[in-house]
Design an enzyme around this catalytic site. Structure first.
Site, PDB file in Angstrom:
ATOM      1  N   CYS A   1     -21.047  37.901  43.190  1.00 41.22           N
ATOM      2  CA  CYS A   1     -20.115  37.058  42.451  1.00 41.22           C
ATOM      3  C   CYS A   1     -20.983  36.305  41.464  1.00 41.22           C
ATOM      4  O   CYS A   1     -22.021  35.735  41.852  1.00 41.22           O
ATOM      5  CB  CYS A   1     -19.376  36.098  43.376  1.00 41.22           C
ATOM      6  SG  CYS A   1     -18.373  34.893  42.474  1.00 41.22           S
TER       7      CYS A   1
ATOM      8  N   ASP B   1     -15.354  36.244  32.183  1.00 35.08           N
ATOM      9  CA  ASP B   1     -15.280  35.999  33.628  1.00 35.08           C
ATOM     10  C   ASP B   1     -14.007  35.192  33.869  1.00 35.08           C
ATOM     11  O   ASP B   1     -13.343  34.747  32.927  1.00 35.08           O
ATOM     12  CB  ASP B   1     -16.517  35.200  34.093  1.00 35.08           C
ATOM     13  CG  ASP B   1     -16.480  34.863  35.581  1.00 35.08           C
ATOM     14  OD1 ASP B   1     -16.158  35.753  36.386  1.00 35.08           O
ATOM     15  OD2 ASP B   1     -16.754  33.702  35.955  1.00 35.08           O
ATOM     16  N   SER B   2     -13.722  34.946  35.142  1.00 34.94           N
ATOM     17  CA  SER B   2     -12.571  34.102  35.467  1.00 34.94           C
ATOM     18  C   SER B   2     -12.855  32.631  35.150  1.00 34.94           C
ATOM     19  O   SER B   2     -11.927  31.837  35.063  1.00 34.94           O
ATOM     20  CB  SER B   2     -12.256  34.237  36.955  1.00 34.94           C
ATOM     21  OG  SER B   2     -13.388  33.839  37.710  1.00 34.94           O
TER      22      SER B   2
ATOM     23  N   CYS C   1     -18.054  39.563  35.756  1.00 38.53           N
ATOM     24  CA  CYS C   1     -17.272  39.163  36.929  1.00 38.53           C
ATOM     25  C   CYS C   1     -17.205  40.380  37.840  1.00 38.53           C
ATOM     26  O   CYS C   1     -16.789  41.466  37.400  1.00 38.53           O
ATOM     27  CB  CYS C   1     -15.873  38.758  36.463  1.00 38.53           C
ATOM     28  SG  CYS C   1     -14.713  38.465  37.801  1.00 38.53           S
ATOM     29  N   ASN C   2     -17.594  40.206  39.069  1.00 35.46           N
ATOM     30  CA  ASN C   2     -17.548  41.333  40.011  1.00 35.46           C
ATOM     31  C   ASN C   2     -16.114  41.746  40.325  1.00 35.46           C
ATOM     32  O   ASN C   2     -15.811  42.933  40.423  1.00 35.46           O
ATOM     33  CB  ASN C   2     -18.251  40.956  41.314  1.00 35.46           C
ATOM     34  CG  ASN C   2     -19.755  40.957  41.163  1.00 35.46           C
ATOM     35  OD1 ASN C   2     -20.415  41.929  41.487  1.00 35.46           O
ATOM     36  ND2 ASN C   2     -20.304  39.869  40.656  1.00 35.46           N
TER      37      ASN C   2
ATOM     38  N   GLU D   1     -16.880  26.051  40.893  1.00 34.20           N
ATOM     39  CA  GLU D   1     -16.104  25.727  39.693  1.00 34.20           C
ATOM     40  C   GLU D   1     -15.783  24.229  39.643  1.00 34.20           C
ATOM     41  O   GLU D   1     -15.730  23.619  38.588  1.00 34.20           O
ATOM     42  CB  GLU D   1     -14.815  26.557  39.713  1.00 34.20           C
ATOM     43  CG  GLU D   1     -14.141  26.703  38.399  1.00 34.20           C
ATOM     44  CD  GLU D   1     -14.765  27.794  37.515  1.00 34.20           C
ATOM     45  OE1 GLU D   1     -14.433  27.788  36.337  1.00 34.20           O
ATOM     46  OE2 GLU D   1     -15.551  28.613  37.985  1.00 34.20           O
TER      47      GLU D   1
ATOM     48  N   HIS E   1     -20.686  33.607  40.111  1.00 32.09           N
ATOM     49  CA  HIS E   1     -20.807  32.160  40.333  1.00 32.09           C
ATOM     50  C   HIS E   1     -22.009  31.816  41.224  1.00 32.09           C
ATOM     51  O   HIS E   1     -22.507  30.691  41.182  1.00 32.09           O
ATOM     52  CB  HIS E   1     -19.558  31.608  41.037  1.00 32.09           C
ATOM     53  CG  HIS E   1     -18.361  31.447  40.145  1.00 32.09           C
ATOM     54  ND1 HIS E   1     -17.689  32.502  39.592  1.00 32.09           N
ATOM     55  CD2 HIS E   1     -17.717  30.322  39.725  1.00 32.09           C
ATOM     56  CE1 HIS E   1     -16.677  32.040  38.875  1.00 32.09           C
ATOM     57  NE2 HIS E   1     -16.675  30.721  38.940  1.00 32.09           N
TER      58      HIS E   1
ATOM     59  N   TYR F   1     -10.081  34.882  40.370  1.00 32.20           N
ATOM     60  CA  TYR F   1      -9.697  36.296  40.340  1.00 32.20           C
ATOM     61  C   TYR F   1      -9.814  36.930  41.728  1.00 32.20           C
ATOM     62  O   TYR F   1      -9.106  37.869  42.034  1.00 32.20           O
ATOM     63  CB  TYR F   1     -10.621  37.075  39.383  1.00 32.20           C
ATOM     64  CG  TYR F   1     -10.257  37.022  37.910  1.00 32.20           C
ATOM     65  CD1 TYR F   1      -9.312  36.140  37.422  1.00 32.20           C
ATOM     66  CD2 TYR F   1     -10.889  37.878  37.018  1.00 32.20           C
ATOM     67  CE1 TYR F   1      -9.014  36.103  36.063  1.00 32.20           C
ATOM     68  CE2 TYR F   1     -10.592  37.858  35.661  1.00 32.20           C
ATOM     69  CZ  TYR F   1      -9.660  36.969  35.188  1.00 32.20           C
ATOM     70  OH  TYR F   1      -9.369  36.947  33.842  1.00 32.20           O
ATOM     71  N   GLY F   2     -10.733  36.391  42.519  1.00 31.20           N
ATOM     72  CA  GLY F   2     -10.991  36.993  43.832  1.00 31.20           C
ATOM     73  C   GLY F   2      -9.778  37.007  44.748  1.00 31.20           C
ATOM     74  O   GLY F   2      -9.723  37.767  45.712  1.00 31.20           O
TER      75      GLY F   2
HETATM   76  N1  DGL Z   1     -17.190  35.177  39.196  1.00 31.84           N
HETATM   77  C1  DGL Z   1     -16.242  36.089  39.719  1.00 31.84           C
HETATM   78  C2  DGL Z   1     -16.875  37.308  40.365  1.00 31.84           C
HETATM   79  O1  DGL Z   1     -17.998  37.651  40.051  1.00 31.84           O
HETATM   80  C3  DGL Z   1     -15.087  35.660  40.524  1.00 31.84           C
HETATM   81  C4  DGL Z   1     -14.753  34.314  40.932  1.00 31.84           C
HETATM   82  C5  DGL Z   1     -13.266  34.250  41.118  1.00 31.84           C
HETATM   83  O2  DGL Z   1     -12.592  34.012  40.108  1.00 31.84           O
HETATM   84  O3  DGL Z   1     -12.775  34.470  42.235  1.00 31.84           O
HETATM   85  O4  DGL Z   1     -16.263  37.973  41.158  1.00 31.84           O
END
Ligand code: DGL
Length: 277
Positions: A195, A19-20, A82-83, A163, A197, A51-52
């Site tokens: 997500c 994941d990120s 990670c989505n 985070e 998170h 990552y988003g």
């Molecule tokens: N946990 C990540 C997801 O499922 C992304 C969070 C991120 O890095 O923006 O998309």
């Protein structure tokens, strides 16, 4: 299973998860709860988080490096926890493995879950800008032709907030509630936490909906998909010995380690591994 270009003589025995940042730990924890004999190698790309907010191209290049690393760690399967990466880099990750089935992403099992039981016709979704703008959930749900409608909302403040350790407090509650009050989500019967998170802010989300909306948390759904995959391919670890997990981050931060420990358990030790140096 062997990576296409990174031959490692040891037998593949671990589940690689990335994941990120900390979000993928929600998936890692669900896998560990369901499959306690399986060794996990986790990579959180904290150097490139969130990552988003990144382009699909950037996420693809990070995902390729991370997959290479996980394959070098003798992983028998890669879970894109990670989505944003599942929406942008699935094909790239699949193309690195001898068989594309050896990659599990977080989107397909959730779409199957939603469309299999299609009693809810109006479904909400919250996720990063990358996931929402990819429209991947929408396209897959429409393809299933179940008459379900998806209402998606980008909620970019949430992953960085989590985070940083902001969950289960007044600030996180205010931010979560103000996103969920958005008229776009009015009348939904269930909501996808798109997500990884977001399970960490489950109590804020539940307090908003008060049991009136089903909350779809991908972690448990994905862990079931991992179990049935390993079962089908006869790859479940037969040994009862306690596995020694490994947790890597591309950029070590104290807040990541603290939050990771609260969430996964105090025995967790993070190692810094910058794949881009
Ligand atoms: N946990 C990540 C997801 O499922 C992304 C969070 C991120 O890095 O923006 O998309």
């Amino acid at each position: 299973m062997r990576p296409k270009s990174h031959f490692n003589p040891k037998p593949a025995n671990a589940i690689g998860i990335f994941d990120s940042g900390i979000g993928g730990l929600t998936v890692a924890k669900a896998i560990n709860d369901l499959l306690p004999n399986e060794k996990i190698v986790y990579f959180g790309d904290t150097a490139h988080m969130p990552y988003g907010e990144k382009s699909a191209h950037a996420i693809q290049s990070y995902a390729i490096e991370i997959t290479r690393f996980l394959m070098e760690q003798n992983c028998k399967l890669v879970v894109i926890a990670c989505n944003s990466a599942s929406a942008s880099a699935l094909k790239q990750v699949q193309s690195m493995l001898p068989d594309k089935q050896f990659v599990i992403n977080v989107i397909d099992p959730v779409v199957q879950h939603i469309t299999h039981d299609s009693k809810h016709k109006k479904i909400g979704l919250i996720g990063t800008k990358r996931t929402v703008s990819s429209a991947v959930y929408k396209k897959k749900i429409e393809k299933a032709d179940t008459g379900q409608v998806l209402k998606s909302l980008a909620t970019p403040l949430l992953a960085p907030m989590i985070e940083e350790g902001f969950f289960n407090n007044k600030i996180s509650k205010t931010i979560v509630h103000s996103y969920l009050e958005n008229p776009h989500l009015l009348g939904i019967q269930s909501i996808v936490l798109a997500c990884t998170h977001y399970p960490l802010i489950m109590s804020e989300i539940s307090s908003f909906y008060k049991g009136k909306v089903d909350i779809i948390n991908s972690a448990a759904i994905v862990s079931e998909a991992v179990k049935s995959f390993l079962n089908k391919h006869e790859l479940l670890n037969a040994s009862m010995a306690q596995p020694k997990h490994a947790f890597y981050v591309s950029d070590y931060t104290e807040s990541f380690e603290q939050t990771a420990k609260i969430f996964f358990g105090s025995s967790l030790k993070l190692k810094e591994k910058n794949l881009w140096k």
